[in-house]
Design a protein around this motif. Structure first.
Motif, mmCIF file in Angstrom:
data_model
loop_
_atom_site.group_PDB
_atom_site.id
_atom_site.type_symbol
_atom_site.label_atom_id
_atom_site.label_comp_id
_atom_site.label_asym_id
_atom_site.label_seq_id
_atom_site.Cartn_x
_atom_site.Cartn_y
_atom_site.Cartn_z
ATOM 1 N N MET A 277 5.271 20.249 -9.599
ATOM 2 C CA MET A 277 5.940 19.990 -10.861
ATOM 3 C C MET A 277 5.265 18.844 -11.608
ATOM 4 S SD MET A 277 9.785 18.695 -11.861
ATOM 5 C CE MET A 277 10.681 20.204 -11.547
ATOM 6 N N ASP A 278 4.880 19.125 -12.842
ATOM 7 C CA ASP A 278 4.446 18.071 -13.749
ATOM 8 C C ASP A 278 5.696 17.598 -14.484
ATOM 9 O OD1 ASP A 278 3.549 16.728 -16.194
ATOM 10 O OD2 ASP A 278 1.545 17.400 -15.631
ATOM 11 N N VAL A 279 6.187 16.432 -14.102
ATOM 12 C CA VAL A 279 7.498 15.981 -14.586
ATOM 13 C C VAL A 279 7.497 15.738 -16.097
ATOM 14 C CG1 VAL A 279 8.169 15.034 -12.349
ATOM 15 C CG2 VAL A 279 6.999 13.544 -13.991
ATOM 16 N N TYR A 280 6.365 15.281 -16.623
ATOM 17 C CA TYR A 280 6.276 15.035 -18.065
ATOM 18 C C TYR A 280 6.419 16.340 -18.841
ATOM 19 C CZ TYR A 280 4.070 14.128 -22.609
ATOM 20 O OH TYR A 280 3.787 14.057 -23.961
ATOM 21 N N TRP A 281 5.708 17.375 -18.388
ATOM 22 C CA TRP A 281 5.761 18.639 -19.121
ATOM 23 C C TRP A 281 7.129 19.313 -18.992
ATOM 24 C CZ3 TRP A 281 2.866 19.146 -22.949
ATOM 25 C CH2 TRP A 281 1.527 18.763 -22.945
ATOM 26 N N LYS B 36 0.848 -1.184 0.000
ATOM 27 C CA LYS B 36 0.000 0.000 0.000
ATOM 28 C C LYS B 36 0.884 1.235 0.000
ATOM 29 C CE LYS B 36 -4.200 1.863 0.603
ATOM 30 N NZ LYS B 36 -5.362 1.611 -0.260
ATOM 31 N N LYS B 37 0.622 2.147 -0.906
ATOM 32 C CA LYS B 37 1.394 3.379 -0.968
ATOM 33 C C LYS B 37 0.450 4.575 -1.025
ATOM 34 C CE LYS B 37 5.411 1.305 -3.279
ATOM 35 N NZ LYS B 37 6.331 1.345 -4.446
ATOM 36 N N ASP B 38 0.934 5.669 -0.474
ATOM 37 C CA ASP B 38 0.157 6.902 -0.433
ATOM 38 C C ASP B 38 0.281 7.606 -1.779
ATOM 39 O OD1 ASP B 38 -1.232 9.147 0.264
ATOM 40 O OD2 ASP B 38 0.341 10.000 1.529
ATOM 41 N N ILE B 39 -0.682 7.357 -2.664
ATOM 42 C CA ILE B 39 -0.647 7.923 -4.012
ATOM 43 C C ILE B 39 -2.006 8.540 -4.338
ATOM 44 C CG2 ILE B 39 -0.355 7.426 -6.472
ATOM 45 C CD1 ILE B 39 1.521 5.141 -5.636
ATOM 46 N N SER B 40 -1.959 9.748 -4.849
ATOM 47 C CA SER B 40 -3.179 10.484 -5.165
ATOM 48 C C SER B 40 -3.497 10.404 -6.655
ATOM 49 C CB SER B 40 -3.012 11.951 -4.752
ATOM 50 O OG SER B 40 -4.230 12.665 -4.890
ATOM 51 N N LEU B 41 -4.770 10.602 -6.984
ATOM 52 C CA LEU B 41 -5.221 10.595 -8.377
ATOM 53 C C LEU B 41 -5.786 11.957 -8.742
ATOM 54 C CD1 LEU B 41 -5.987 9.161 -11.066
ATOM 55 C CD2 LEU B 41 -8.181 8.589 -9.994
ATOM 56 N N VAL C 269 9.440 16.708 -1.796
ATOM 57 C CA VAL C 269 8.151 16.113 -2.159
ATOM 58 C C VAL C 269 7.403 15.578 -0.939
ATOM 59 C CG1 VAL C 269 7.061 14.211 -3.444
ATOM 60 C CG2 VAL C 269 8.952 15.511 -4.466
ATOM 61 N N LYS C 270 6.104 15.872 -0.894
ATOM 62 C CA LYS C 270 5.224 15.350 0.149
ATOM 63 C C LYS C 270 4.169 14.388 -0.402
ATOM 64 C CE LYS C 270 6.988 17.683 3.579
ATOM 65 N NZ LYS C 270 7.723 16.974 4.669
ATOM 66 N N HIS C 271 3.821 14.550 -1.692
ATOM 67 C CA HIS C 271 2.789 13.699 -2.283
ATOM 68 C C HIS C 271 3.045 13.503 -3.778
ATOM 69 C CE1 HIS C 271 0.220 13.926 1.299
ATOM 70 N NE2 HIS C 271 0.556 15.201 1.345
ATOM 71 N N LEU C 272 2.723 12.302 -4.262
ATOM 72 C CA LEU C 272 2.732 11.996 -5.688
ATOM 73 C C LEU C 272 1.291 11.976 -6.184
ATOM 74 C CD1 LEU C 272 5.237 8.977 -5.863
ATOM 75 C CD2 LEU C 272 5.759 11.436 -5.920
ATOM 76 N N VAL C 273 1.068 12.617 -7.319
ATOM 77 C CA VAL C 273 -0.276 12.674 -7.910
ATOM 78 C C VAL C 273 -0.210 12.119 -9.325
ATOM 79 C CG1 VAL C 273 -2.249 14.129 -8.495
ATOM 80 C CG2 VAL C 273 -0.777 14.754 -6.558
ATOM 81 N N VAL C 274 -0.932 11.044 -9.578
ATOM 82 C CA VAL C 274 -0.970 10.430 -10.908
ATOM 83 C C VAL C 274 -1.943 11.200 -11.792
ATOM 84 C CG1 VAL C 274 -1.715 8.392 -12.221
ATOM 85 C CG2 VAL C 274 -0.350 8.121 -10.137
ATOM 86 N N HIS D 139 3.282 15.957 -10.132
ATOM 87 C CA HIS D 139 2.386 15.287 -11.059
ATOM 88 C C HIS D 139 3.211 14.225 -11.779
ATOM 89 C CE1 HIS D 139 -1.652 17.317 -12.243
ATOM 90 N NE2 HIS D 139 -1.603 16.956 -10.981
ATOM 91 N N ILE D 140 2.911 12.975 -11.494
ATOM 92 C CA ILE D 140 3.617 11.869 -12.128
ATOM 93 C C ILE D 140 2.824 11.477 -13.367
ATOM 94 C CG2 ILE D 140 4.519 9.546 -11.819
ATOM 95 C CD1 ILE D 140 5.896 11.690 -10.137
ATOM 96 N N LYS D 141 3.367 11.832 -14.517
ATOM 97 C CA LYS D 141 2.637 11.678 -15.768
ATOM 98 C C LYS D 141 3.592 11.276 -16.876
ATOM 99 C CE LYS D 141 0.952 15.375 -17.761
ATOM 100 N NZ LYS D 141 0.096 16.581 -17.889
ATOM 101 N N ASP D 142 3.029 10.636 -17.897
ATOM 102 C CA ASP D 142 3.781 10.244 -19.082
ATOM 103 C C ASP D 142 2.937 10.632 -20.289
ATOM 104 O OD1 ASP D 142 5.612 9.010 -20.844
ATOM 105 O OD2 ASP D 142 5.939 7.341 -19.470
#
Length: 296
Positions: free
Chosen positions: A205-209, A32-37, A259-264, A232-235
């Motif tokens: 930060m949106d890493v993809y952009w 289980k990981k703390d990941i936001s959508l 970083v405190k949170h990852l957001v997909v 923002h973890i995005k591809d």
């Protein structure tokens, strides 16, 4: 003791988010990981059946959500309290929201934000009632002059101050144009990082952009330490699909970023939106470089 530390460090360096990196290694069941959508990822499904889609997001394993539909005091047509209750019913928390209000030409010229800040006061109250920790402006028009960009930095500082007074934090989310556009020889993104107050403004930060803008997320992490509270973890499509983002390096350097949170976020799909979002979550759950939580 030193040997154990060296071994652990070496194993971490060899670890990868790429499931093909070690084809002989069996993957354990994901923890289980703390990941936001970011709910924009399921925008079409939400438009068809909000309740069923939110329930499905919780069942996938997301722990929180980032909204993208705030308007007139409501989220997805629901009062802040109704929205919060619907997310919590699905076993998740309300983390953040994308919303914003740009300045008019008159406001830019006068630096009088009075009317814009009235809107923000109402918006902040609604977000607070919904249980938000973060409010993020996801877009701005490119200012014509450096003076106008400075005015926006001052505007964001004031919004951030008001958010902080209400127990929330304010941030800005990038696309690629902030990295590509120069205003009077200043890279727009760099100028914003250097001229907003870290006490009041963070960056999502949106890493993809950033990569699409021709820059390295890790370089920014190290140059502007602790400014990137959310990522923002995005591809291009599902996470890991393009091979261009360099997630391993990103996850190796999250401490420098603050970083405190990852957001997909998934904007384009190779499968159904639900399948693409689930594959992206699984990518992070199975990646040994992704921590169980960053907010500790």
């Amino acid at each position: 003791m030193k040997v154990s530390i060296i071994i652990a460090t070496t194993l971490l360096m060899l670890a990868s988010c790429n499931p093909k990196a070690d084809a002989t290694q069996k993957q354990a069941a994901p923890v289980k990981k703390d990941i936001s959508l970011q709910l924009y990822s399921l925008r079409d499904d939400i438009a068809k059946d909000y309740d069923a889609t939110i329930k499905k997001a919780g069942e996938m394993g997301f722990t929180s959500v980032e909204a993208a539909n705030y308007a007139d005091g409501k989220f997805y047509g629901k009062t802040p309290e109704e929205f919060k209750a619907s997310i919590e019913k699905a076993g998740m928390k309300v983390l953040s929201s994308h919303t914003g209000k740009g300045l008019t030409e008159k406001e830019l010229a006068s630096k009088d934000f009075t009317e814009a800040l009235k809107w923000w006061d109402q918006s902040i109250a609604a977000h607070k009632a919904a249980g938000m920790k973060y409010i993020v402006t996801p877009w701005m028009d490119t200012p014509k002059t450096l003076k106008d960009l400075q005015t926006y930095c001052e505007y964001y500082n004031e919004i951030g101050k008001r958010c902080k007074e209400n127990g929330m934090l304010f941030g800005y989310h990038n696309h690629d144009f902030e990295l590509k556009n120069k205003i009077e020889d200043k890279v727009m993104y760099d100028y914003m990082l250097e001229n907003t107050n870290p006490e009041y403004v963070f960056f999502e930060m949106d890493v993809y952009w950033v990569v699409r803008g021709g820059k390295s997320p890790v370089d920014y992490f190290n140059k502007y330490k602790n400014r990137f509270t959310l990522l923002h973890i995005k591809d291009n499509r599902e996470l890991g699909q393009s091979g261009m983002v360099g997630f391993d390096a990103i996850f190796h350097n999250t401490d420098a970023a603050g970083v405190k949170h990852l957001v997909v976020e998934v904007e384009q799909y190779s499968f159904t939106p639900e399948e693409s979002v689930k594959k992206s979550l699984d990518y992070l759950l199975n990646c040994p470089l992704v921590k169980e939580s960053y907010d500790k």
